[in-house]
Design a protein around this motif. Structure first.
Motif, PDB file in Angstrom:
ATOM      1  N   ALA A   1      -3.621   7.543  15.288  1.00 34.78           N
ATOM      2  CA  ALA A   1      -5.053   7.645  15.535  1.00 34.78           C
ATOM      3  C   ALA A   1      -5.798   7.710  14.210  1.00 34.78           C
ATOM      4  CB  ALA A   1      -5.354   8.880  16.369  1.00 34.78           C
ATOM      5  N   PRO A   2      -7.038   7.204  14.149  1.00 32.06           N
ATOM      6  CA  PRO A   2      -7.757   7.150  12.876  1.00 32.06           C
ATOM      7  C   PRO A   2      -8.033   8.502  12.248  1.00 32.06           C
ATOM      8  CG  PRO A   2      -9.208   6.561  14.716  1.00 32.06           C
ATOM      9  CD  PRO A   2      -7.814   6.574  15.243  1.00 32.06           C
ATOM     10  N   TRP A   3      -8.175   9.562  13.064  1.00 28.96           N
ATOM     11  CA  TRP A   3      -8.491  10.874  12.489  1.00 28.96           C
ATOM     12  C   TRP A   3      -7.295  11.462  11.747  1.00 28.96           C
ATOM     13  CZ3 TRP A   3      -8.670   9.814  17.761  1.00 28.96           C
ATOM     14  CH2 TRP A   3      -7.601  10.297  18.521  1.00 28.96           C
ATOM     15  N   GLU A   4      -6.096  10.959  12.001  1.00 22.92           N
ATOM     16  CA  GLU A   4      -4.915  11.497  11.328  1.00 22.92           C
ATOM     17  C   GLU A   4      -4.856  11.094   9.859  1.00 22.92           C
ATOM     18  OE1 GLU A   4      -2.081  11.586  15.312  1.00 22.92           O
ATOM     19  OE2 GLU A   4      -1.829   9.992  13.855  1.00 22.92           O
ATOM     20  N   ASN A   5      -5.566  10.026   9.519  1.00 21.67           N
ATOM     21  CA  ASN A   5      -5.614   9.598   8.122  1.00 21.67           C
ATOM     22  C   ASN A   5      -7.052   9.414   7.668  1.00 21.67           C
ATOM     23  OD1 ASN A   5      -4.600   8.678   5.579  1.00 21.67           O
ATOM     24  ND2 ASN A   5      -4.877   6.567   6.237  1.00 21.67           N
ATOM     25  N   ASP A   6      -7.970  10.121   8.298  1.00 27.11           N
ATOM     26  CA  ASP A   6      -9.378   9.977   7.954  1.00 27.11           C
ATOM     27  C   ASP A   6      -9.644  10.455   6.534  1.00 27.11           C
ATOM     28  OD1 ASP A   6     -12.176   9.596   8.309  1.00 27.11           O
ATOM     29  OD2 ASP A   6     -12.381  11.729   8.719  1.00 27.11           O
TER      30      ASP A   6
ATOM     31  N   ALA B   1     -16.679   0.878  12.050  1.00 30.79           N
ATOM     32  CA  ALA B   1     -17.320   2.137  12.406  1.00 30.79           C
ATOM     33  C   ALA B   1     -16.527   3.313  11.868  1.00 30.79           C
ATOM     34  CB  ALA B   1     -17.454   2.251  13.922  1.00 30.79           C
ATOM     35  N   ASN B   2     -17.220   4.411  11.697  1.00 28.47           N
ATOM     36  CA  ASN B   2     -16.594   5.621  11.176  1.00 28.47           C
ATOM     37  C   ASN B   2     -15.876   6.345  12.320  1.00 28.47           C
ATOM     38  OD1 ASN B   2     -15.906   7.933   9.857  1.00 28.47           O
ATOM     39  ND2 ASN B   2     -17.941   8.347   9.047  1.00 28.47           N
ATOM     40  N   ALA B   3     -14.810   5.721  12.819  1.00 27.15           N
ATOM     41  CA  ALA B   3     -14.107   6.252  13.981  1.00 27.15           C
ATOM     42  C   ALA B   3     -13.228   7.444  13.643  1.00 27.15           C
ATOM     43  CB  ALA B   3     -13.260   5.160  14.626  1.00 27.15           C
ATOM     44  N   GLY B   4     -12.947   7.663  12.356  1.00 29.89           N
ATOM     45  CA  GLY B   4     -12.100   8.776  11.969  1.00 29.89           C
ATOM     46  C   GLY B   4     -12.667  10.127  12.328  1.00 29.89           C
ATOM     47  N   VAL B   5     -13.996  10.215  12.438  1.00 26.12           N
ATOM     48  CA  VAL B   5     -14.621  11.469  12.866  1.00 26.12           C
ATOM     49  C   VAL B   5     -15.085  11.378  14.315  1.00 26.12           C
ATOM     50  CG1 VAL B   5     -15.322  12.239  10.575  1.00 26.12           C
ATOM     51  CG2 VAL B   5     -16.839  10.732  11.871  1.00 26.12           C
TER      52      VAL B   5
ATOM     53  N   TYR C   1     -12.837  29.543  23.600  1.00 22.83           N
ATOM     54  CA  TYR C   1     -11.732  29.186  22.717  1.00 22.83           C
ATOM     55  C   TYR C   1     -12.199  28.928  21.287  1.00 22.83           C
ATOM     56  CZ  TYR C   1      -7.842  26.479  20.762  1.00 22.83           C
ATOM     57  OH  TYR C   1      -6.831  26.014  19.950  1.00 22.83           O
ATOM     58  N   ALA C   2     -13.282  28.166  21.128  1.00 19.63           N
ATOM     59  CA  ALA C   2     -13.610  27.632  19.803  1.00 19.63           C
ATOM     60  C   ALA C   2     -14.973  28.025  19.260  1.00 19.63           C
ATOM     61  CB  ALA C   2     -13.495  26.107  19.825  1.00 19.63           C
ATOM     62  N   GLY C   3     -15.675  28.912  19.939  1.00 14.18           N
ATOM     63  CA  GLY C   3     -16.917  29.410  19.382  1.00 14.18           C
ATOM     64  C   GLY C   3     -18.145  28.599  19.734  1.00 14.18           C
ATOM     65  N   PRO C   4     -19.315  29.047  19.260  1.00 15.45           N
ATOM     66  CA  PRO C   4     -20.590  28.511  19.715  1.00 15.45           C
ATOM     67  C   PRO C   4     -21.236  27.459  18.807  1.00 15.45           C
ATOM     68  CG  PRO C   4     -20.961  30.585  18.611  1.00 15.45           C
ATOM     69  CD  PRO C   4     -19.484  30.328  18.529  1.00 15.45           C
ATOM     70  N   TYR C   5     -20.550  26.973  17.779  1.00 19.30           N
ATOM     71  CA  TYR C   5     -21.191  26.104  16.789  1.00 19.30           C
ATOM     72  C   TYR C   5     -20.649  24.669  16.805  1.00 19.30           C
ATOM     73  CZ  TYR C   5     -22.452  30.722  14.972  1.00 19.30           C
ATOM     74  OH  TYR C   5     -22.926  32.003  14.839  1.00 19.30           O
ATOM     75  N   SER C   6     -21.467  23.738  16.331  1.00 19.06           N
ATOM     76  CA  SER C   6     -21.084  22.327  16.263  1.00 19.06           C
ATOM     77  C   SER C   6     -21.185  21.811  14.832  1.00 19.06           C
ATOM     78  CB  SER C   6     -22.001  21.473  17.148  1.00 19.06           C
ATOM     79  OG  SER C   6     -21.908  21.836  18.499  1.00 19.06           O
ATOM     80  N   PRO C   7     -20.342  20.840  14.470  1.00 24.22           N
ATOM     81  CA  PRO C   7     -20.469  20.205  13.151  1.00 24.22           C
ATOM     82  C   PRO C   7     -21.681  19.290  13.120  1.00 24.22           C
ATOM     83  CG  PRO C   7     -18.834  19.053  14.438  1.00 24.22           C
ATOM     84  CD  PRO C   7     -19.266  20.241  15.262  1.00 24.22           C
ATOM     85  N   LYS C   8     -22.223  19.046  11.946  1.00 26.70           N
ATOM     86  CA  LYS C   8     -23.508  18.341  11.886  1.00 26.70           C
ATOM     87  C   LYS C   8     -23.593  17.275  10.787  1.00 26.70           C
ATOM     88  CE  LYS C   8     -28.292  19.886  12.697  1.00 26.70           C
ATOM     89  NZ  LYS C   8     -29.181  21.083  12.711  1.00 26.70           N
ATOM     90  N   LYS C   9     -22.958  17.520   9.656  1.00 34.83           N
ATOM     91  CA  LYS C   9     -23.205  16.677   8.490  1.00 34.83           C
ATOM     92  C   LYS C   9     -22.840  15.209   8.693  1.00 34.83           C
ATOM     93  CE  LYS C   9     -23.077  19.832   4.526  1.00 34.83           C
ATOM     94  NZ  LYS C   9     -22.296  20.264   3.362  1.00 34.83           N
ATOM     95  N   HIS C  10     -21.736  14.952   9.353  1.00 32.51           N
ATOM     96  CA  HIS C  10     -21.273  13.571   9.466  1.00 32.51           C
ATOM     97  C   HIS C  10     -21.970  12.795  10.577  1.00 32.51           C
ATOM     98  CE1 HIS C  10     -18.642  15.916  12.183  1.00 32.51           C
ATOM     99  NE2 HIS C  10     -18.706  14.849  12.956  1.00 32.51           N
ATOM    100  N   ILE C  11     -22.828  13.466  11.324  1.00 34.32           N
ATOM    101  CA  ILE C  11     -23.490  12.822  12.457  1.00 34.32           C
ATOM    102  C   ILE C  11     -24.864  12.318  12.040  1.00 34.32           C
ATOM    103  CG2 ILE C  11     -24.373  13.188  14.795  1.00 34.32           C
ATOM    104  CD1 ILE C  11     -22.150  15.293  15.119  1.00 34.32           C
ATOM    105  N   PRO C  12     -25.091  11.018  12.095  1.00 35.07           N
ATOM    106  CA  PRO C  12     -26.381  10.463  11.674  1.00 35.07           C
ATOM    107  C   PRO C  12     -27.443  10.622  12.748  1.00 35.07           C
ATOM    108  CG  PRO C  12     -24.995   8.699  12.462  1.00 35.07           C
ATOM    109  CD  PRO C  12     -24.170   9.963  12.541  1.00 35.07           C
ATOM    110  N   SER C  13     -28.661  10.293  12.396  1.00 34.69           N
ATOM    111  CA  SER C  13     -29.757  10.329  13.351  1.00 34.69           C
ATOM    112  C   SER C  13     -29.537   9.283  14.451  1.00 34.69           C
ATOM    113  CB  SER C  13     -31.082  10.094  12.638  1.00 34.69           C
ATOM    114  OG  SER C  13     -31.015   8.905  11.867  1.00 34.69           O
ATOM    115  N   LYS C  14     -30.332   9.367  15.496  1.00 34.63           N
ATOM    116  CA  LYS C  14     -30.154   8.531  16.684  1.00 34.63           C
ATOM    117  C   LYS C  14     -30.045   7.042  16.363  1.00 34.63           C
ATOM    118  CE  LYS C  14     -32.545  11.257  20.243  1.00 34.63           C
ATOM    119  NZ  LYS C  14     -33.727  11.267  21.142  1.00 34.63           N
TER     120      LYS C  14
END
Length: 598
Positions: free
Chosen positions: A67-72, A301-305, A399-412
């Motif tokens: 999978a792409p995330w394994e070598n992102d 596309a940036n499929a690794g993330v 399980y994983a808490g209340p927060y989301s990652p943000k930096k790698h996500i572009p605008s709409k």
């Protein structure tokens, strides 16, 4: 979204196909049509295709069976969720191999570790293939030949550098030891001089590459110098003791000062401009991994993330890589607008753990560094330009808490959804000017002037304090996707939180405190960008920091109980067992496992 003036990192094969069909008496002597043709590659056009194949490996895609995330290249798996920045996220049953990584249970049979090795050394192989092919190309100018060689050496060094961060001992495979017929195996012993060879490849590239490339995505001499300096910074401290390596820091400092004095780069005005597709390849950028996206194709596309997107619409997948409470707490500031270097984790920034969507919630009202809300999605704060963050963003909050990652996500405007995947065209700023400034600050602390280090850190903080870059307050609308932006009585955007950030005004006189301040600033500036685990590693402080982190986190996340980082072992990952098995040559394995994992 396409930009024809950049080097797309797509699933380029690097193979040139001969498509001509003709009837003639000599057709039996022609290379097979529409098949791989070694002869066709030994041309100016052919070697450019081989070089593109090496560039294609920067995005971690294009390998069968993984999978792409394994070598992102963004390292959110190996540099993020293994650190105090993030949890694996999502739920307990998804990608369980990552759960072992998060708890520092590194096994030589872990498929993620295996595939990271495969991807990086496939990149090395493609770079070497370009170099060897170039040797036999006749119809190419001397100038372009030198450029192709320099670009290939840069890529070869970068792939080896990424491997050297992962594994304590690696082979260094150059064009002489490379075997085109055996790309999947590494039959070269580990090389104790790997760091020196990485530095030399970057230096060789820098001596030839231009100040500026016509096509963004190709390295300049400044990118090569920056990575050469980074390689030195990774040797700047003893991993076991944390002691400074004066010689390496001195050499790095000279290169870093050359980059600063060149005047080629400067900090962008808004921190967010380093994290949105609309501001790619800006004046702060030194080298970016280029991506593009559309709703029709995943090509480039940036499929690794792809997994590391919120669970909410429009993404719908998958909730991995959730920021830790520890990271969120690090963004608290005191009455003087400075970080709480020693006490930041004594209490938590308010969150919505356990609350339902309809439950009332008022976000934390204490002082915060504004970079928090560009780094982390949290309840009640606008998530870029999509909607106000709420419990819908989280797959399993317990399980994983209340927060989301943000930096790698572009605008709409720069996000596409293709099947299950999130196809973002957001480049990865793998090397930018703020890194140069903070590495230089590290050097000043250890071998130079403490007050110069303070001045460098203040440059970073001044940019972060620019109100034009603050996240704007928004009020929830009548639907979950609706919101209204809030302005003050003068028509100025109202900030989303109580952002209080100021510079260090008192001179730095204590080396220990200065060191701590620079390293803390590094975390704030680059949180959730895949660097944290490796920063702790190179500073020689992983065990102390991560075990202290886990002691607190285990009271919040049950699955973390009992996890321990083993000093002298977990700073690096084990060489994949499959790589050792496949390295057999003349009846014996050429690769030997790190002694810490035997």
């Amino acid at each position: 979204m396409k930009n024809n003036n950049f080097l797309k990192v797509s699933l380029v094969t690097g193979i040139v196909f001969s498509l001509a069909v003709a009837c003639s008496d000599n057709f039996l002597t022609r290379d097979p049509q529409a098949q791989y043709s070694p002869t066709a590659l030994k041309t100016a056009k052919g070697v450019e295709g081989v070089l593109l194949g090496a560039y294609a490996m920067l995005d971690g895609q294009g390998l069968d069976g993984q999978a792409p995330w394994e070598n992102d290249i963004q390292n959110w798996v190996f540099g993020g969720l293994t650190s105090d920045d993030a949890y694996k996220g999502t739920d307990a049953g998804d990608q369980p191999e990552e759960s072992f990584l998060e708890k520092w249970d590194f096994q030589a049979t872990n498929g993620h570790i295996k595939n990271k090795w495969r991807g990086l050394f496939k990149g090395v192989a493609r770079a070497n293939d370009a170099i060897n092919t170039l040797k036999e190309v006749k119809d190419i100018s001397a100038e372009r030949k030198a450029q192709v060689l320099a670009e290939a050496k840069f890529l070869r060094a970068l792939f080896h550098f990424e491997a050297k961060k992962m594994w304590k001992n690696i082979p260094y495979i150059d064009d002489a030891t490379f075997n085109l017929n055996d790309l999947e195996s590494t039959k070269v012993p580990v090389d104790p001089t790997a760091w020196a060879k990485i530095e030399k490849d970057f230096a060789d590239a820098a001596s030839v590459l231009p100040d500026k490339q016509a096509q963004v995505g190709r390295p300049t001499k400044w990118a090569a110098k920056a990575f050469q300096a980074k390689a030195m910074m990774y040797q700047g401290f003893d991993v076991a003791t944390g002691a400074a390596n004066t010689a390496k820091l001195t050499a790095a400092k000279a290169l870093l000062e050359e980059i600063v004095n060149s005047g080629k780069f400067k900090l962008v005005e808004s921190f967010r401009d380093n994290h949105d597709a609309s501001t790619r390849n800006n004046q702060e950028s030194i080298f970016e991994i280029q991506y593009a996206s559309s709703s029709a194709s995943g090509d480039a596309a940036n499929a690794g993330v792809g997994l590391a997107h919120p669970y909410a619409s429009p993404w719908g997948c998958c909730g991995f890589y959730q920021p830790s409470q520890n990271l969120v707490n690090a963004f608290k500031t005191d009455a003087n607008g400075l970080p709480l270097l020693d006490t930041f984790n004594d209490s938590d920034v308010k969150n919505d753990q356990g609350l339902k969507l309809e439950d009332p919630f008022t976000p934390y009202v204490g002082n915060l560094d504004p970079r928090l809300d560009h780094t982390v999605g949290r309840r009640g704060i606008l998530f870029i330009d999509y909607k106000i963050h709420n419990v819908d963003f989280i797959r399993d909050q317990t399980y994983a808490g209340p927060y989301s990652p943000k930096k790698h996500i572009p605008s709409k405007a720069f996000t596409g959804i293709n099947g299950w995947g999130n196809l973002t065209s957001n480049n990865y700023r793998i090397m930018r000017y703020s890194m140069i400034l903070l590495w230089l600050a590290e050097c000043e602390v250890e071998i130079g002037s403490l007050d110069k280090a303070r001045t460098l850190v203040n440059q970073i903080r001044t940019r972060a304090a620019n109100p034009a870059g603050f996240v704007q307050k928004a009020i929830q609308g009548s639907t979950r996707d609706a919101y209204t932006l809030v302005f003050d009585s003068k028509g100025n955007p109202e900030p989303a939180a109580n952002y209080v950030i100021k510079n260090y005004t008192a001179p730095w006189t204590d080396k220990t405190v200065a060191r701590k301040a620079v390293r803390f600033e590094t975390r704030l500036e680059f949180g959730m960008e895949g660097h944290r685990f490796f920063d702790l590693q190179r500073w020689g402080i992983s065990a102390d920091v991560l075990n202290k982190y886990n002691d607190v986190e285990a009271t919040k996340r049950v699955y973390k109980k009992g996890a321990r980082f083993v000093k002298g072992k977990n700073e690096f990952f084990p060489i994949p067992q499959e790589a050792i098995d496949r390295s057999e040559k003349d009846g014996r394995a050429t690769l030997v496992q790190d002694a810490a994992y035997n």
